[in-house]
Design an enzyme around this catalytic site. Structure first.
Site, PDB file in Angstrom:
ATOM      1  N   TRP A 134       0.866  -1.188   0.000  1.00  0.00           N
ATOM      2  CA  TRP A 134       0.000   0.000   0.000  1.00  0.00           C
ATOM      3  C   TRP A 134       0.899   1.233   0.000  1.00  0.00           C
ATOM      4  O   TRP A 134       1.824   1.320   0.833  1.00  0.00           O
ATOM      5  CB  TRP A 134      -0.901  -0.037   1.244  1.00  0.00           C
ATOM      6  CG  TRP A 134      -1.815   1.140   1.363  1.00  0.00           C
ATOM      7  CD1 TRP A 134      -2.599   1.678   0.376  1.00  0.00           C
ATOM      8  CD2 TRP A 134      -2.062   1.916   2.544  1.00  0.00           C
ATOM      9  NE1 TRP A 134      -3.305   2.738   0.875  1.00  0.00           N
ATOM     10  CE2 TRP A 134      -3.001   2.906   2.203  1.00  0.00           C
ATOM     11  CE3 TRP A 134      -1.588   1.868   3.859  1.00  0.00           C
ATOM     12  CZ2 TRP A 134      -3.469   3.847   3.113  1.00  0.00           C
ATOM     13  CZ3 TRP A 134      -2.052   2.796   4.770  1.00  0.00           C
ATOM     14  CH2 TRP A 134      -2.988   3.768   4.399  1.00  0.00           C
ATOM     15  N   ASP A 216      -0.719  -6.373   9.003  1.00  0.00           N
ATOM     16  CA  ASP A 216      -1.731  -5.346   8.751  1.00  0.00           C
ATOM     17  C   ASP A 216      -3.000  -6.052   8.256  1.00  0.00           C
ATOM     18  O   ASP A 216      -3.021  -6.615   7.158  1.00  0.00           O
ATOM     19  CB  ASP A 216      -1.194  -4.370   7.691  1.00  0.00           C
ATOM     20  CG  ASP A 216      -2.158  -3.227   7.411  1.00  0.00           C
ATOM     21  OD1 ASP A 216      -3.220  -3.159   8.062  1.00  0.00           O
ATOM     22  OD2 ASP A 216      -1.846  -2.391   6.539  1.00  0.00           O
ATOM     23  N   ALA A 218      -6.454  -5.175   7.270  1.00  0.00           N
ATOM     24  CA  ALA A 218      -7.354  -4.045   6.988  1.00  0.00           C
ATOM     25  C   ALA A 218      -8.658  -4.486   6.330  1.00  0.00           C
ATOM     26  O   ALA A 218      -9.564  -3.666   6.174  1.00  0.00           O
ATOM     27  CB  ALA A 218      -6.637  -3.030   6.099  1.00  0.00           C
ATOM     28  N   LYS A 251     -13.130  -0.634   6.255  1.00  0.00           N
ATOM     29  CA  LYS A 251     -13.726  -1.348   5.119  1.00  0.00           C
ATOM     30  C   LYS A 251     -14.817  -2.316   5.570  1.00  0.00           C
ATOM     31  O   LYS A 251     -15.897  -2.326   5.022  1.00  0.00           O
ATOM     32  CB  LYS A 251     -12.650  -2.117   4.361  1.00  0.00           C
ATOM     33  CG  LYS A 251     -11.290  -1.465   4.327  1.00  0.00           C
ATOM     34  CD  LYS A 251     -11.173  -0.378   3.292  1.00  0.00           C
ATOM     35  CE  LYS A 251      -9.830   0.337   3.425  1.00  0.00           C
ATOM     36  NZ  LYS A 251      -9.499   1.192   2.309  1.00  0.00           N
TER      37      LYS A 251
HETATM   38  C1  LMR Z   1      -6.831   2.506  -0.729  1.00  0.00           C
HETATM   39  O1  LMR Z   1      -5.804   1.823  -0.722  1.00  0.00           O
HETATM   40  O2  LMR Z   1      -7.367   2.902  -1.772  1.00  0.00           O
HETATM   41  C2  LMR Z   1      -7.475   2.860   0.561  1.00  0.00           C
HETATM   42  O3  LMR Z   1      -6.858   2.223   1.619  1.00  0.00           O
HETATM   43  C3  LMR Z   1      -7.629   4.316   0.735  1.00  0.00           C
HETATM   44  C4  LMR Z   1      -6.362   5.016   1.050  1.00  0.00           C
HETATM   45  O4  LMR Z   1      -6.350   5.716   2.044  1.00  0.00           O
HETATM   46  O5  LMR Z   1      -5.394   4.904   0.299  1.00  0.00           O
END
Ligand code: LMR
Length: 402
Positions: A134, A216, A218, A251
């Site tokens: 991410w 993590d 999420a 989420k």
């Molecule tokens: C994403 O990866 O699109 C979400 O987790 C929103 C973000 O804050 O990046």
């Protein structure tokens, strides 16, 4: 002479995901398809408020008596319920006294506190992150002063996990005391998860090398199911002497803007857990003083009430099934000559995201020519599609990829 404090600041580029979310919102083309930011959307394209959330909010509105501070690590009831949810109430860690935890401002807040704790304990440790991970993991964790390095993970040719390369790389380069950031399920941005067998081998592999799991979680419940999605975390919490994990309610409870998350830390002994608990409170105090309460109160009420919890789990299953159905549809539409491996990956992968072998230029063409939004890395959020537009998405993809 007047003040000149800001004279030397450079303007910074916007966060790519957030900028694309705004670009998609501003696009006036009626046929646009927003597969960008990671929010769950229903078949009408709305980001819904879950039924149990609305019901819990109504009760809070009627019954809440004060808006006074909650304390630096948040609500004890929230923490206990979330720990039971992610580990399973019967998990040995839950009754061990070895867990410290803190409510946090979203999964991101939890990551920041967890990273700060790691930095306080071992400032010279490296945090190993998957390639890719991410995008916000790197600045969030790096802002503590911890060093980050990458391990191989996603193979853009096979669209699967390069598991042997991952292990070989960590074996060769990670040092005892380093942390390894792992996505508990629904890997963001690729959707490519570790199988139970891969977790079974990974946990002792990291333990044997003195590496610390930093998990993590999420997207619990949005992949294959509650038990499947928490498999890796439960295993690590059973077998690791020490473990850091973060949980997001953005989420799976749809509580994005309420900022609800939890940091969990498994320690060697209950005494150490007490020490860590005091550190967590002190860290949060220096960052935001105390966590926001409304969303955490909603989660606590839902998980603490049999009926609300059942309804929440039902709706979570509906969301999960809708995404799996969309994956199947997209896969069928892509299952033509040249698209077979993408078709297979889309159904193998989990959660909101899949990472397609699209170049940044192709992603731009999809935006400009087809009004289809995905990140430049080729990440799609499958929940942004619907049965009506999937054929067009598949056609446009095959067009730019040809
Ligand atoms: C994403 O990866 O699109 C979400 O987790 C929103 C973000 O804050 O990046």
């Amino acid at each position: 002479m007047g003040a000149a404090m800001f004279d030397h600041l450079d303007s910074l580029p916007p966060d790519a995901i957030i900028a694309m979310m705004q670009q998609a919102q501003a696009d006036g083309r009626a046929h646009k398809v927003d597969l960008g930011v990671g929010v769950y959307k229903d078949a009408t394209g709305a980001v819904p408020i879950m039924r149990a959330v609305k019901a819990a909010e109504q009760r809070i509105l009627a019954e809440e008596k004060t808006k006074s501070y909650v304390g630096t690590t948040g609500r004890a009831g929230f923490r206990d319920h979330v720990l039971d949810l992610v580990l399973g109430a019967d998990h040995p860690a839950c009754a061990s006294g070895r867990l410290a935890s803190s409510q946090a401002a979203g999964g991101s807040g939890a990551l920041r506190i967890g990273a700060q704790l790691a930095f306080s304990a071992t400032p010279n440790a490296t945090v190993w992150v998957s390639t890719p991970t991410w995008a916000n993991h790197v600045p969030l964790i790096g802002s503590t002063g911890l060093r980050l390095k990458s391990y191989p993970y996603y193979n853009r040719q096979t669209l699967g996990v390069d598991y042997e390369d991952m292990l070989a790389h960590l074996d060769a380069h990670a040092e005892a005391g380093d942390l390894v950031l792992l996505h508990g399920c629904c890997h963001n941005p690729t959707g490519a998860d570790l199988s139970p067998q891969q977790w079974d081998r990974l946990v002792p592999f990291l333990n044997d090398r003195g590496l610390v799991h930093f998990i993590d979680l999420a997207y619990l419940g949005l992949g294959r199911g509650l038990d499947e999605d928490r498999y890796g975390l439960r295993l690590a919490a059973r077998d690791c002497p020490e473990l850091i994990f973060t949980v997001s309610a953005s989420k799976n409870f749809g509580l994005y803007k309420e900022r609800v998350g939890l940091l969990g830390v498994l320690c060697k002994t209950p005494e150490q857990a007490g020490v860590v608990q005091s550190q967590l409170g002190a860290i949060q105090r220096t960052l935001i003083s105390m966590p926001p309460d409304h969303g955490a109160q909603i989660v606590e009420r839902i998980l603490g009430d049999g009926e609300l919890k059942r309804d929440w789990l039902d709706e979570l299953a509906e969301m999960r099934e809708r995404m799996r159905g969309l994956r199947r549809m997209l896969s069928d539409a892509l299952d033509v000559q040249g698209g077979e491996h993408i078709a297979r990956a889309v159904t193998d992968q989990n959660g909101m995201f899949s990472m397609l072998p699209v170049t940044p230029q192709q992603a731009e063409r999809l935006r400009d020519d087809h009004a289809i939004y995905m990140t430049d890395s080729g990440r799609i959020n499958i929940a942004g599609a619907n049965a009506g537009n999937i054929p067009r998405v598949a056609e446009a993809l095959l067009d730019v990829l040809s």
